[in-house]
Design a protein around this motif. Structure first.
Motif, PDB file in Angstrom:
ATOM      1  N   MET A   1       0.837  -1.156   0.000  1.00  0.00           N
ATOM      2  CA  MET A   1       0.000   0.000   0.000  1.00  0.00           C
ATOM      3  C   MET A   1       0.895   1.237   0.000  1.00  0.00           C
ATOM      4  O   MET A   1       1.876   1.312   0.723  1.00  0.00           O
ATOM      5  CB  MET A   1      -0.904  -0.019   1.228  1.00  0.00           C
ATOM      6  N   GLU A   2       0.549   2.198  -0.804  1.00  0.00           N
ATOM      7  CA  GLU A   2       1.299   3.443  -0.914  1.00  0.00           C
ATOM      8  C   GLU A   2       0.488   4.592  -0.307  1.00  0.00           C
ATOM      9  O   GLU A   2      -0.734   4.599  -0.390  1.00  0.00           O
ATOM     10  CB  GLU A   2       1.589   3.762  -2.385  1.00  0.00           C
ATOM     11  N   PRO A   3       1.174   5.587   0.274  1.00  0.00           N
ATOM     12  CA  PRO A   3       0.464   6.752   0.801  1.00  0.00           C
ATOM     13  C   PRO A   3      -0.278   7.489  -0.319  1.00  0.00           C
ATOM     14  O   PRO A   3       0.231   7.613  -1.430  1.00  0.00           O
ATOM     15  CB  PRO A   3       1.570   7.636   1.362  1.00  0.00           C
ATOM     16  N   ASP A   4      -1.463   7.932  -0.034  1.00  0.00           N
ATOM     17  CA  ASP A   4      -2.277   8.689  -0.996  1.00  0.00           C
ATOM     18  C   ASP A   4      -2.249  10.156  -0.573  1.00  0.00           C
ATOM     19  O   ASP A   4      -3.086  10.612   0.199  1.00  0.00           O
ATOM     20  CB  ASP A   4      -3.702   8.142  -1.002  1.00  0.00           C
ATOM     21  N   HIS A   5      -1.251  10.889  -1.059  1.00  0.00           N
ATOM     22  CA  HIS A   5      -1.057  12.270  -0.629  1.00  0.00           C
ATOM     23  C   HIS A   5      -2.245  13.157  -1.006  1.00  0.00           C
ATOM     24  O   HIS A   5      -2.663  13.994  -0.209  1.00  0.00           O
ATOM     25  CB  HIS A   5       0.241  12.833  -1.200  1.00  0.00           C
ATOM     26  N   LEU A   6      -2.803  12.968  -2.170  1.00  0.00           N
ATOM     27  CA  LEU A   6      -3.958  13.766  -2.585  1.00  0.00           C
ATOM     28  C   LEU A   6      -5.137  13.488  -1.659  1.00  0.00           C
ATOM     29  O   LEU A   6      -5.807  14.411  -1.186  1.00  0.00           O
ATOM     30  CB  LEU A   6      -4.333  13.467  -4.037  1.00  0.00           C
ATOM     31  N   GLY A   7      -5.365  12.225  -1.359  1.00  0.00           N
ATOM     32  CA  GLY A   7      -6.461  11.863  -0.468  1.00  0.00           C
ATOM     33  C   GLY A   7      -6.270  12.443   0.923  1.00  0.00           C
ATOM     34  O   GLY A   7      -7.223  12.940   1.534  1.00  0.00           O
ATOM     35  N   LEU A   8      -5.039  12.409   1.426  1.00  0.00           N
ATOM     36  CA  LEU A   8      -4.759  12.983   2.742  1.00  0.00           C
ATOM     37  C   LEU A   8      -4.981  14.489   2.753  1.00  0.00           C
ATOM     38  O   LEU A   8      -5.501  15.047   3.719  1.00  0.00           O
ATOM     39  CB  LEU A   8      -3.327  12.650   3.174  1.00  0.00           C
ATOM     40  N   ARG A   9      -4.628  15.152   1.667  1.00  0.00           N
ATOM     41  CA  ARG A   9      -4.868  16.605   1.573  1.00  0.00           C
ATOM     42  C   ARG A   9      -6.363  16.899   1.570  1.00  0.00           C
ATOM     43  O   ARG A   9      -6.814  17.866   2.189  1.00  0.00           O
ATOM     44  CB  ARG A   9      -4.204  17.180   0.324  1.00  0.00           C
ATOM     45  N   GLU A  10      -7.135  16.072   0.880  1.00  0.00           N
ATOM     46  CA  GLU A  10      -8.586  16.273   0.842  1.00  0.00           C
ATOM     47  C   GLU A  10      -9.210  16.053   2.221  1.00  0.00           C
ATOM     48  O   GLU A  10     -10.087  16.811   2.641  1.00  0.00           O
ATOM     49  CB  GLU A  10      -9.220  15.349  -0.193  1.00  0.00           C
ATOM     50  N   ILE A  11      -8.741  15.046   2.930  1.00  0.00           N
ATOM     51  CA  ILE A  11      -9.246  14.800   4.285  1.00  0.00           C
ATOM     52  C   ILE A  11      -8.865  15.964   5.192  1.00  0.00           C
ATOM     53  O   ILE A  11      -9.681  16.439   5.993  1.00  0.00           O
ATOM     54  CB  ILE A  11      -8.705  13.465   4.837  1.00  0.00           C
ATOM     55  N   THR A  12      -7.639  16.453   5.077  1.00  0.00           N
ATOM     56  CA  THR A  12      -7.197  17.600   5.871  1.00  0.00           C
ATOM     57  C   THR A  12      -8.090  18.806   5.619  1.00  0.00           C
ATOM     58  O   THR A  12      -8.497  19.498   6.558  1.00  0.00           O
ATOM     59  CB  THR A  12      -5.728  17.951   5.553  1.00  0.00           C
ATOM     60  N   ALA A  13      -8.416  19.062   4.372  1.00  0.00           N
ATOM     61  CA  ALA A  13      -9.280  20.201   4.033  1.00  0.00           C
ATOM     62  C   ALA A  13     -10.662  20.031   4.674  1.00  0.00           C
ATOM     63  O   ALA A  13     -11.237  21.000   5.185  1.00  0.00           O
ATOM     64  CB  ALA A  13      -9.405  20.339   2.520  1.00  0.00           C
ATOM     65  N   LEU A  14     -11.199  18.816   4.662  1.00  0.00           N
ATOM     66  CA  LEU A  14     -12.505  18.568   5.293  1.00  0.00           C
ATOM     67  C   LEU A  14     -12.446  18.841   6.792  1.00  0.00           C
ATOM     68  O   LEU A  14     -13.356  19.460   7.359  1.00  0.00           O
ATOM     69  CB  LEU A  14     -12.953  17.126   5.047  1.00  0.00           C
ATOM     70  N   VAL A  15     -11.385  18.400   7.440  1.00  0.00           N
ATOM     71  CA  VAL A  15     -11.227  18.627   8.876  1.00  0.00           C
ATOM     72  C   VAL A  15     -11.108  20.118   9.158  1.00  0.00           C
ATOM     73  O   VAL A  15     -11.763  20.645  10.069  1.00  0.00           O
ATOM     74  CB  VAL A  15     -10.005  17.861   9.430  1.00  0.00           C
ATOM     75  N   GLU A  16     -10.304  20.810   8.384  1.00  0.00           N
ATOM     76  CA  GLU A  16     -10.100  22.246   8.603  1.00  0.00           C
ATOM     77  C   GLU A  16     -11.384  23.043   8.392  1.00  0.00           C
ATOM     78  O   GLU A  16     -11.598  24.048   9.060  1.00  0.00           O
ATOM     79  CB  GLU A  16      -8.983  22.762   7.702  1.00  0.00           C
ATOM     80  N   ARG A  17     -12.240  22.602   7.488  1.00  0.00           N
ATOM     81  CA  ARG A  17     -13.523  23.281   7.248  1.00  0.00           C
ATOM     82  C   ARG A  17     -14.579  22.891   8.277  1.00  0.00           C
ATOM     83  O   ARG A  17     -15.655  23.461   8.303  1.00  0.00           O
ATOM     84  CB  ARG A  17     -14.050  22.936   5.854  1.00  0.00           C
ATOM     85  N   GLY A  18     -14.279  21.894   9.087  1.00  0.00           N
ATOM     86  CA  GLY A  18     -15.249  21.447  10.072  1.00  0.00           C
ATOM     87  C   GLY A  18     -16.281  20.496   9.498  1.00  0.00           C
ATOM     88  O   GLY A  18     -17.279  20.189  10.150  1.00  0.00           O
TER      89      GLY A  18
END
Length: 54
Positions: A1-18
């Motif tokens: 399994m490889e890290p999904d940097h784009l997916g992690l950025r999208e999750i981070t954006a969701l968390v930051e937006r609440g």
């Protein structure tokens, strides 16, 4: 399994937006980790069990 940097950025954006927030069922001091385990074993939680470190 490889890290999904784009997916992690999208999750981070969701968390930051609440838009994505964890549901916490119980918070238990680290010294009572055995109790937290027992709570989880019951299978009746509606969220995460958090161990707090003070």
């Amino acid at each position: 399994m490889e890290p999904d940097h784009l997916g992690l950025r999208e999750i981070t954006a969701l968390v930051e937006r609440g838009a994505l927030r964890p549901v916490i069922d119980t918070a238990v001091p680290l010294a009572e980790a055995a109790r937290a385990y027992e709570i989880g074993e019951r299978g009746r939680t509606t969220g995460k069990i958090v161990l707090t470190v003070v």
